[in-house]
Write a protein that holds these residues in place. Structure first.
Motif, short mmCIF file in Angstrom:
data_model
loop_
_atom_site.label_atom_id
_atom_site.label_comp_id
_atom_site.label_asym_id
_atom_site.label_seq_id
_atom_site.Cartn_x
_atom_site.Cartn_y
_atom_site.Cartn_z
N UNK A 1 0.83 -1.17 0.00
CA UNK A 1 0.00 0.00 0.00
C UNK A 1 0.89 1.25 0.00
N UNK A 2 0.57 2.18 -0.89
CA UNK A 2 1.38 3.38 -1.02
C UNK A 2 1.04 4.35 0.10
N UNK A 3 2.07 4.96 0.62
CA UNK A 3 1.88 5.90 1.71
C UNK A 3 1.54 7.29 1.19
N UNK A 4 1.14 8.16 2.10
CA UNK A 4 0.78 9.53 1.69
C UNK A 4 1.96 10.31 1.15
N UNK A 5 3.18 9.92 1.48
CA UNK A 5 4.38 10.60 0.99
C UNK A 5 4.53 10.48 -0.51
N UNK A 6 4.15 9.30 -1.05
CA UNK A 6 4.26 9.08 -2.49
C UNK A 6 3.31 10.00 -3.24
N UNK A 7 2.07 10.11 -2.74
CA UNK A 7 1.08 10.97 -3.39
C UNK A 7 1.47 12.45 -3.26
N UNK A 8 2.02 12.79 -2.14
CA UNK A 8 2.46 14.16 -1.93
C UNK A 8 3.60 14.52 -2.88
N UNK B 1 4.17 13.13 -5.83
CA UNK B 1 3.59 13.24 -7.18
C UNK B 1 2.87 14.57 -7.36
N UNK B 2 2.15 14.99 -6.33
CA UNK B 2 1.42 16.25 -6.38
C UNK B 2 2.39 17.43 -6.53
N UNK B 3 3.49 17.38 -5.79
CA UNK B 3 4.49 18.46 -5.87
C UNK B 3 5.12 18.49 -7.26
N UNK B 4 5.44 17.33 -7.81
CA UNK B 4 6.05 17.27 -9.15
C UNK B 4 5.08 17.79 -10.20
N UNK B 5 3.82 17.37 -10.13
CA UNK B 5 2.84 17.85 -11.11
C UNK B 5 2.64 19.37 -10.99
N UNK B 6 2.60 19.86 -9.78
CA UNK B 6 2.44 21.30 -9.57
C UNK B 6 3.62 22.07 -10.13
#
Length: 144
Positions: A1-8, A10-15
């Motif tokens: 299960x992916x942790x919230x750090x991975x999504x964060x 990805x969000x920073x990179x996309x932004x």
């Protein structure tokens, strides 16, 4: 299960990508506007060499010919700009804006810069026919 750090992450990179694209697009548009403004300041109907020269002089002097004419209140009704007319307008506006009579030093300095800009333009206009004459003299020798 992916942790919230991975999504964060990805969000920073996309932004960052979105901001980067927007910045590069704004920069390209600003460069285009700047080039268009420089071309319009260069003078009407001049050759591209004259336009780039006029833009370089305007940049160096900090003022376009049109702005200098507005400052010195030179209208299109005065058909040809002469040194006498320029001096007359300069003397009047310099005297009126003297700090001793309640004028503004800032406006006085703008009047001086406008006169310098128009004198520079008159010199370059006088030099242009001489340059063209020398080029035509060197182009072809006279027939024997």
């Amino acid at each position: 299960m992916a942790g919230p750090g991975k999504y964060l992450a990805q969000l920073v990179i996309m932004g960052a990508q979105v901001v980067g694209r927007a910045f590069s697009k704004a920069l390209r548009e600003e460069i285009q506007r700047s080039q268009a403004a420089a071309a319009s300041r260069g003078g009407g109907g001049a050759a591209s060499g004259d336009t780039s020269r006029a833009a370089a002089v305007s940049s160096r002097m900090g003022m376009s010919v049109q702005e200098a004419k507005q400052i010195l209140n030179l209208t299109s009704a005065e058909a040809k700009l002469t040194p006498e007319l320029l001096q007359e307008k300069f003397d009047h506006l310099f005297k009126v804006n003297d700090k001793a009579v309640g004028g503004s030093f800032y406006l006085q300095s703008k009047v001086v810069r406008a006169k310098e800009r128009l004198e520079e333009e008159m010199k370059s206009l006088e030099a242009a026919p001489k340059k063209n004459q020398r080029a035509s003299d060197n182009a072809a020798p006279p027939p024997p």
